[in-house]
Design a protein around this motif. Structure first.
Motif, PDB file in Angstrom:
ATOM      1  N   ARG A  19       0.842  -1.196   0.000  1.00  0.00           N
ATOM      2  CA  ARG A  19       0.000   0.000   0.000  1.00  0.00           C
ATOM      3  C   ARG A  19       0.878   1.247   0.000  1.00  0.00           C
ATOM      4  N   VAL A  20       0.622   2.118  -0.962  1.00  0.00           N
ATOM      5  CA  VAL A  20       1.485   3.278  -1.178  1.00  0.00           C
ATOM      6  C   VAL A  20       0.691   4.556  -0.949  1.00  0.00           C
ATOM      7  N   GLN A  21       1.314   5.504  -0.266  1.00  0.00           N
ATOM      8  CA  GLN A  21       0.771   6.844  -0.085  1.00  0.00           C
ATOM      9  C   GLN A  21       1.781   7.841  -0.637  1.00  0.00           C
ATOM     10  N   CYS A  22       1.270   8.798  -1.414  1.00  0.00           N
ATOM     11  CA  CYS A  22       2.135   9.820  -2.006  1.00  0.00           C
ATOM     12  C   CYS A  22       1.825  11.177  -1.407  1.00  0.00           C
ATOM     13  N   SER A  23       2.833  11.988  -1.263  1.00  0.00           N
ATOM     14  CA  SER A  23       2.676  13.332  -0.706  1.00  0.00           C
ATOM     15  C   SER A  23       3.610  14.287  -1.437  1.00  0.00           C
ATOM     16  N   ILE A  24       3.311  15.576  -1.283  1.00  0.00           N
ATOM     17  CA  ILE A  24       4.145  16.622  -1.883  1.00  0.00           C
ATOM     18  C   ILE A  24       4.518  17.623  -0.803  1.00  0.00           C
ATOM     19  N   SER A  25       5.363  18.558  -1.165  1.00  0.00           N
ATOM     20  CA  SER A  25       5.815  19.562  -0.211  1.00  0.00           C
ATOM     21  C   SER A  25       4.637  20.404   0.264  1.00  0.00           C
ATOM     22  N   GLU A  26       4.738  20.874   1.484  1.00  0.00           N
ATOM     23  CA  GLU A  26       3.676  21.711   2.030  1.00  0.00           C
ATOM     24  C   GLU A  26       3.820  23.155   1.541  1.00  0.00           C
ATOM     25  N   HIS A  27       2.781  23.931   1.809  1.00  0.00           N
ATOM     26  CA  HIS A  27       2.759  25.362   1.508  1.00  0.00           C
ATOM     27  C   HIS A  27       2.862  25.647   0.010  1.00  0.00           C
ATOM     28  N   ILE A  28       2.363  24.762  -0.797  1.00  0.00           N
ATOM     29  CA  ILE A  28       2.251  25.033  -2.234  1.00  0.00           C
ATOM     30  C   ILE A  28       0.805  24.749  -2.637  1.00  0.00           C
ATOM     31  N   PRO A  29       0.286  25.468  -3.646  1.00  0.00           N
ATOM     32  CA  PRO A  29      -1.138  25.354  -3.987  1.00  0.00           C
ATOM     33  C   PRO A  29      -1.457  24.134  -4.850  1.00  0.00           C
ATOM     34  N   PHE A  30      -0.925  22.982  -4.482  1.00  0.00           N
ATOM     35  CA  PHE A  30      -1.179  21.757  -5.228  1.00  0.00           C
ATOM     36  C   PHE A  30      -1.548  20.647  -4.259  1.00  0.00           C
ATOM     37  N   VAL A  31      -2.209  19.647  -4.783  1.00  0.00           N
ATOM     38  CA  VAL A  31      -2.595  18.497  -3.976  1.00  0.00           C
ATOM     39  C   VAL A  31      -2.459  17.263  -4.856  1.00  0.00           C
ATOM     40  N   ILE A  32      -2.111  16.148  -4.233  1.00  0.00           N
ATOM     41  CA  ILE A  32      -2.004  14.897  -4.970  1.00  0.00           C
ATOM     42  C   ILE A  32      -3.082  13.964  -4.444  1.00  0.00           C
ATOM     43  N   THR A  33      -3.858  13.404  -5.371  1.00  0.00           N
ATOM     44  CA  THR A  33      -4.959  12.513  -5.017  1.00  0.00           C
ATOM     45  C   THR A  33      -4.832  11.204  -5.789  1.00  0.00           C
ATOM     46  N   SER A  34      -5.536  10.192  -5.312  1.00  0.00           N
ATOM     47  CA  SER A  34      -5.503   8.886  -5.960  1.00  0.00           C
ATOM     48  C   SER A  34      -6.892   8.559  -6.477  1.00  0.00           C
ATOM     49  N   PRO A  35      -7.133   8.776  -7.785  1.00  0.00           N
ATOM     50  CA  PRO A  35      -8.458   8.454  -8.330  1.00  0.00           C
ATOM     51  C   PRO A  35      -8.740   6.967  -8.379  1.00  0.00           C
ATOM     52  N   SER A  36      -7.708   6.134  -8.443  1.00  0.00           N
ATOM     53  CA  SER A  36      -7.893   4.688  -8.436  1.00  0.00           C
ATOM     54  C   SER A  36      -6.587   4.052  -7.965  1.00  0.00           C
ATOM     55  N   ASN A  37      -6.616   2.755  -7.768  1.00  0.00           N
ATOM     56  CA  ASN A  37      -5.447   2.048  -7.255  1.00  0.00           C
ATOM     57  C   ASN A  37      -4.241   2.246  -8.170  1.00  0.00           C
ATOM     58  N   ASN A  38      -3.121   2.592  -7.546  1.00  0.00           N
ATOM     59  CA  ASN A  38      -1.827   2.731  -8.217  1.00  0.00           C
ATOM     60  C   ASN A  38      -1.728   3.968  -9.110  1.00  0.00           C
ATOM     61  N   PHE A  39      -2.803   4.762  -9.215  1.00  0.00           N
ATOM     62  CA  PHE A  39      -2.756   5.963 -10.035  1.00  0.00           C
ATOM     63  C   PHE A  39      -2.915   7.191  -9.141  1.00  0.00           C
TER      64      PHE A  39
END
Length: 813
Positions: A370-390
């Motif tokens: 099981r993988v969780q992805c994150s990005i740097s804080e304080h930037i106007p972007f977000v990373i989401t997972s619409p489906s498994n592995n993507f």
């Protein structure tokens, strides 16, 4: 025949992940059509070209390709289902189709169905058994089963044995779907009769056409061997961790044989040796110890099953199974693949715009995979997972190039193993400038409340808008949009301050006329050209208790007396009448209650506090007065409360003459008509004017009245004028009247006179006109038609031909 299944999952307003599924048989020729993906996804061929559509497989093997000219998916390489998935079902290829400008991703699943292209086969050319002639009937001999690379009905289905003189086959189905076969002795062997013979074992699959494989079984009959080996367990279980070193011991199987000497010596071997087993496991023939001889990888195979056979020197044998489970360890880092990425993005791009699409793969299992992805804080972007592995990298809010013109984004993907393994990828994104920041209201709509009867000029509410720009471009002015409320310009109701957005009432509001209204306010900045936005403001008027209740029934008349008739035979609870009132206020200000304030006899009547129904409390008696006067107060529930008073006359009587007599005097004696004097003076002035202007008319009228009075005394049809009150039906809200008639029949003897009338809920209303009463008495006195001159009773003053009085009509409401 292959088929297509299509469905969509909406991810955001700017990225749609559509999924289309196809099912095709294996072994299709190169260039064969898989499906029309453009048609199935509803995409135009121009969109495929402009979006640079491409197929992403995620690995080096590419079986499917995209023809952008026709929008078709084609077979690029011939697919062998057995080589691709082995025994795994269902077998499918998971692909992605990527489009750009705007960025979109569609998932394509191609299921590979099995065809019967593999016949069952035995791993050995022949099988040999040495069986003692003393072997008892029912002795079992485990056979090495056949292998069929196909699955489902195309896989191995059954076995047959020929000849069947001495042996028959028995099958056992196991929980994992494996079918084992045993040869059971059904007829004793005789070495002296036949020392050797050969059987043919055939394995048959269920495909069309049916495919089969054969193996010869050579039986050698030995001298007596009384006992066969017996395993201590039929099923052994073992667990091994992946990447364990070679030589690791898994478990030990054990079988015993009660015979002595060579017939009691047991040897062990793996009876069914597949390619995925013989390279990893071995068994010690002497002691049954199973050891690891290869490198175990959980990601390739997580479960093994060994068929172990124990055989003595006399040819008797027994079998057991060893189930080996492989435990996963976190030995694989997540792999990040950038499927698509934009090098620049406009600052005008709305929130949720997709910047990049990533595929992250971790072949480990459970938490290790099981993988969780994150990005740097304080930037106007977000990373989401619409489906498994993507994963999708998208804007979280509106961008402003003046604050930040470039972003270096690091995506870190970590699994949940212990210890955790992670990988990272760096993305560089440029922000292109657009100078278009319009004022933005704090809310999408506003709602304000104002109490009616307010003072004109009262501040009601304040709207507020902000502009992300600066200086003159950020100066916001507020303007009231032109609109109408009930045909009147909204500016006659409210005004808005251009500087601070304060909304004020221009007039005093009346809740009974206007309960709410809405309008729009525009916020406009000082840029060139100016930008603006609108917001809807709804004003709700709150009610005050500024209206007293209004009594609809009974109607208070000035020239006549309205009386509700109650017969002396009325029982307890007799409905006399109902007070009907309304209040134009709302809410609790319109909740009405009824209370009996005054009554001639309080012990006789009561009023319902909620419905206004006046009923008798006790049985009416002969001692009760004919004339009853009730005063009812109708009060609302406001703060402070308001009320209205209604007077009700009730006649307690059984006969009409009695009512007329009583209420004639009652009418003459009552002086609660405040306008009586005014009407008398007005009548006198009118008569005087007529007398002065035309004496002839007056004389004619006198003569006419004299003749009419003569006819009246000679006729049996006196006309009694009647002015009915309004009456609302009990239990019904409204003022729609109902018409009722009743007849009055009288004789010269007033005691025999009768009144027949129609009732509504047991109620009667009698109306005696005051002017008629006075005229009747005056006429009888002048003509000396009174039977008893000493009697003051109005009925006794009735003419002798009164018995002919008929068809006196009244109206009920």
């Amino acid at each position: 025949m292959w088929h297509t299944v299509l469905f969509f999952v909406v991810l955001s307003s700017h990225s749609v992940l559509g999924q289309v599924s196809y099912s095709i048989p294996e072994e299709m020729a190169k260039g064969s059509t898989v499906g029309n993906i453009a048609q199935d996804l509803g995409l135009d061929l121009k969109r495929l070209k402009s979006g640079k559509a491409r197929i992403f497989s995620g690995d080096s093997t590419e079986y499917i390709e995209l023809n952008k000219e026709k929008g078709m998916l084609l077979i690029k390489e011939k697919i062998d289902r057995e080589a691709l998935c082995a025994k795994t079902t269902p077998c499918a290829l998971h692909l992605q189709m990527i489009l750009e400008n705007p960025m979109e991703m569609y998932t394509v699943t191609v299921e590979i169905t099995d065809v019967n292209d593999n016949a069952p086969f035995f791993q050995t050319d022949e099988i040999s058994f040495e069986i003692s002639e003393s072997a008892v009937t029912g002795s079992r001999f485990m056979l090495d089963g056949a292998v069929d690379a196909d699955v489902g009905t195309n896989g191995l289905q059954s076995y047959s044995l020929k000849p069947t003189d001495h042996f028959v086959l028995e099958f056992q189905n196991h929980a994992n779907g494996v079918k084992s076969v045993e040869m059971v002795l059904q007829k004793p062997l005789d070495r002296e009769n036949k020392e050797r013979f050969t059987l043919m074992l055939t394995a048959i699959d269920g495909g069309e056409p049916v495919l089969s494989g054969t193996v010869q079984i050579h039986i050698t009959v030995l001298d007596a061997n009384d006992n066969a080996p017996v395993f201590t367990q039929k099923v052994y279980k073992a667990v091994i961790i992946e990447n364990s070193p070679k030589g690791s011991k898994l478990t030990t199987v054990s079988a015993s044989d009660a015979d002595e000497g060579a017939n009691g010596k047991v040897t062990y071997y793996i009876s069914k040796v597949d390619d995925d087993i013989k390279d990893f496991f071995t068994i010690n023939k002497e002691n049954g110890e199973i050891s690891l001889i290869g490198q175990i990888d959980y990601e390739k195979t997580s479960h093994y099953q060994l068929d172990i056979k124990a055989r003595d020197q006399g040819g008797l044998s027994d079998s057991c199974k060893v189930i080996i489970d492989v435990l996963d360890i976190n030995d694989n880092k997540p792999t990040i693949t950038i499927m698509s990425m934009s090098s620049s993005i406009s600052e005008k791009s709305p929130s949720g715009t997709v910047v990049a699409m990533l595929k992250v793969n971790d072949p480990d299992s459970s938490a290790n995979g099981r993988v969780q992805c994150s990005i740097s804080e304080h930037i106007p972007f977000v990373i989401t997972s619409p489906s498994n592995n993507f994963f999708s990298l998208r804007t979280e809010q509106e961008l402003d190039r003046e604050r930040e013109s470039e972003y270096n984004i690091t995506v870190l993907c970590s699994d949940e193993g212990v210890p955790s393994l992670s990988s990272s990828a760096s993305l560089r994104l440029l922000i292109s400038d657009v100078n278009d920041n319009a004022p933005v209201f704090e809310r999408r709509s506003y709602e304000a409340f104002v109490l009616e009867n307010n003072t004109p000029g009262l501040s009601v509410f304040t709207v507020k808008a902000s502009d992300a720009d600066s200086n003159q471009n950020a100066r916001v002015s507020y303007i009231l949009d032109d609109s109408a409320v009930n045909g009147v310009p909204v500016s006659s109701y409210v005004s808005v301050s251009a500087d601070n957005g304060v909304i004020s009432a221009v007039r005093s509001f009346d809740y009974e006329q206007l309960k709410d209204f809405h309008f729009r306010v525009k916020a406009q900045d000082g840029g060139s050209p100016p930008l603006s936005s609108n917001v809807t403001v709804r004003i709700k008027i709150q009610d005050q208790n500024d209206n007293a209740p209004q009594v609809l029934y009974p109607v208070q008349t000035g020239g006549s007396v309205v009386a509700e008739i109650v017969p002396r035979s009325a029982d307890v609870g007799y409905l006399v009448t109902k007070v009907v009132a309304v209040d134009v206020d709302s809410g609790q200000n319109a909740w009405l209650s009824y209370k009996l304030q005054k009554a001639t006899d309080r012990a006789l009547f009561e009023v319902g506090p909620q419905n206004g129904e006046i009923r008798t409390v006790r049985q009416v008696t002969d001692k009760d007065a004919v004339k009853q006067k009730l005063t009812v107060v109708v009060e609302d529930n406001g703060q402070p409360s308001r009320s209205a008073v209604v007077n009700i006359n009730v006649a307690v009587a059984d006969s009409f003459p009695e009512v007329v007599s009583e209420f004639s005097d009652f009418t003459l004696s009552k002086e609660y008509n405040d306008n009586l004097t005014f009407y008398l003076v007005l009548a006198l002035a009118a008569v005087s004017f007529l007398f002065i202007t035309t004496v002839v008319v007056i004389i004619s009228v006198k003569i006419y009245r004299w003749r009419q009075s003569r006819i009246f005394y000679q006729s049996s049809l006196p006309v009694i004028p009647y002015y009915p009150p309004g009456y609302a039906d009990t239990g019904v809200t409204g003022t729609l009247p109902h018409m009722y008639n009743y007849d009055v029949c009288m004789t010269t003897n007033s005691r025999k006179s009768d009144c027949k009338y129609s009732t509504l809920g047991g109620q009667s209303v009698l109306v005696v006109d005051q002017s008629f009463s006075e005229t009747l008495q005056r006429a009888m006195k002048e003509k000396n038609l009174v039977d008893d001159p000493d009697s003051p009773d109005l009925v006794r003053a009735w003419p002798h031909n009164f018995a002919d009085l008929r068809n006196v009509s009244t109206r009920w409401t």
